[in-house]
Every structure is written in C-alpha cells, then in structure tokens.
Design an enzyme around this catalytic site. Structure first.
Site, PDB file in Angstrom:
ATOM      1  N   MET A  71       0.837  -1.195   0.000  1.00  0.00           N
ATOM      2  CA  MET A  71       0.000   0.000   0.000  1.00  0.00           C
ATOM      3  C   MET A  71       0.874   1.249   0.000  1.00  0.00           C
ATOM      4  SD  MET A  71      -3.245  -0.955   2.444  1.00  0.00           S
ATOM      5  CE  MET A  71      -4.082   0.591   2.036  1.00  0.00           C
ATOM      6  N   GLU A  89      -6.878  -3.192  -7.906  1.00  0.00           N
ATOM      7  CA  GLU A  89      -7.107  -3.965  -6.678  1.00  0.00           C
ATOM      8  C   GLU A  89      -7.499  -5.416  -6.980  1.00  0.00           C
ATOM      9  OE1 GLU A  89      -6.179  -2.773  -3.965  1.00  0.00           O
ATOM     10  OE2 GLU A  89      -6.242  -0.594  -4.199  1.00  0.00           O
TER      11      GLU A  89
END
EC number: 2.7.1.21
Length: 209
Positions: free
Chosen positions: A18, A91
């Site tokens: 992330m 994602e």
C-alpha cells in the site's frame, strides 16, 4: 469474441505494498492509452470503497479515471467488445481466481491488460489471485514505498489495530487506508503473535517438512 488482427495483447501486473503508487501507475497507463486513441475499459472490485463509492478508480493523490464496479471476475466479460484495446483492473487481490483465466483470454484476443494489486497480504502471504497473475504476466512492475519505521524501501503492508501490529488471525480483507495500514520494510514488518526468527511453515505451504 474473435481474435483481433491488429495490435498485440499482453498482461502487465503492477504490484507492491500500500502507498506505493500502484493506482497512480494505472491512471498514467490509462492516460497514455487515451493519447494514442485506444479504447479503454477500467474495472475495480465493488468492495474497494476507500476513496469513492462511485464508478471510478481513485489514487491516494485523488486522481481519478472512470471505472466499472464488479463483484466477481466474470462480470468483466459482458463489457468486452471488439473495439476494446485496453482493459485496466485495479485492486485485483480482491477478485476471485477466475480473473486469471479471464485476463489470459483477453490478452490472447490481442487486448492489453494492465492490472494492479497487493501481491502480499498483511501477514506477508501471497494475496488472492495475485501470485497466479504474476506468473502469467508478460511484464511485472514491482513498486516500493517508504518504510514508516526505517525510511528505507518498503515492500510490505503493515496492519495496525489501535496503533499496534495486528494478530495473524485477523481477517485478510480490511478495506481502509492510513488508519489501518502503513508501508514497512521486511525488517520492520511484523505480526503480534508470530516470531519471525522461526520458520513459519503455514504461511507458504501446507507441508511441515
């Protein structure tokens, strides 16, 4: 859909922890394709509602591109028409394993497929379909962030619960940003209940020998 005569399909996977700029990289790829007058479709899992519940892909820097929200990988297929040149998927770790066969099919139909996702979950295990996508990719772009502890390159995502490292038995999926996650290097990535100085067999294999 029949195979196109022009163009050459491929699969590119953009991965990393992330806050490494994966979504920003997808948006850049999309903008480059638009400049070449290519027809683009972008998708993201419905579950990813961190920055927007709208039909758009949003980076940490709040840059956006339009996107179709999907619940499962097969939801992509009805949108694919002969004029599509590029498919972008954000994602991908949240999708089911059908995504592997689907992107392989799209690339074989001469569509450029660009995917982003976390290759490791918060425990440091391969995440969802990502290891399979990495295996079949023609190109892999591995991004890094900056470790919140050491300031060195970070390739892992640290989960924090009330500011402390999470236990390994926490749910794998926890959608959120800086309130739950921060980038860490290998040395400083940890779980509250795991001793990293011992071999953790269950993290990577079902075999204990």
């Amino acid at each position: 859909m029949t195979q196109k005569e022009q163009g050459q399909g491929f699969i590119e996977v953009v991965c990393g922890p992330m806050f490494a700029g994966k979504t920003e990289a997808l948006i850049q790829r999309s903008n480059q394709a638009l400049q070449l007058n290519k027809k683009i479709l972008s998708f993201k899992p419905q579950i990813d509602d961190r920055y927007s519940v709208k039909e758009e892909i949003v980076s940490h820097n709040q840059n956006t591109i339009p996107a179709i929200l999907i619940d499962k990988s097969k939801d992509i297929l009805p949108f694919i028409t002969p004029e599509i040149n590029v498919v972008i998927i954000d994602e991908a770790q949240f999708l089911d394993n059908d995504i592997v066969a689907i992107v392989d099919y799209l690339a074989n139909c001469n569509i450029e497929v660009i995917i982003s996702g976390l290759e490791l979950d918060f425990c440091g295990k391969p995440f969802g379909p990502m290891p399979y996508l990495l295996a079949i990719a023609d190109t892999v772009t591995k991004l890094t962030s900056i470790c919140a502890i050491s300031g060195k390159k970070a390739n892992r995502t640290q989960r924090l619960i009330d500011g402390k490292p999470a236990q390994s038995n926490e749910p794998v999926v926890l959608v959120g940003g800086k309130e739950y996650h921060e980038p860490r290097c290998r040395k400083h990535h940890c779980l509250a209940d795991i001793d990293k100085t011992k071999i953790n067999w269950q993290n990577f294999t079902n075999q204990s020998k």
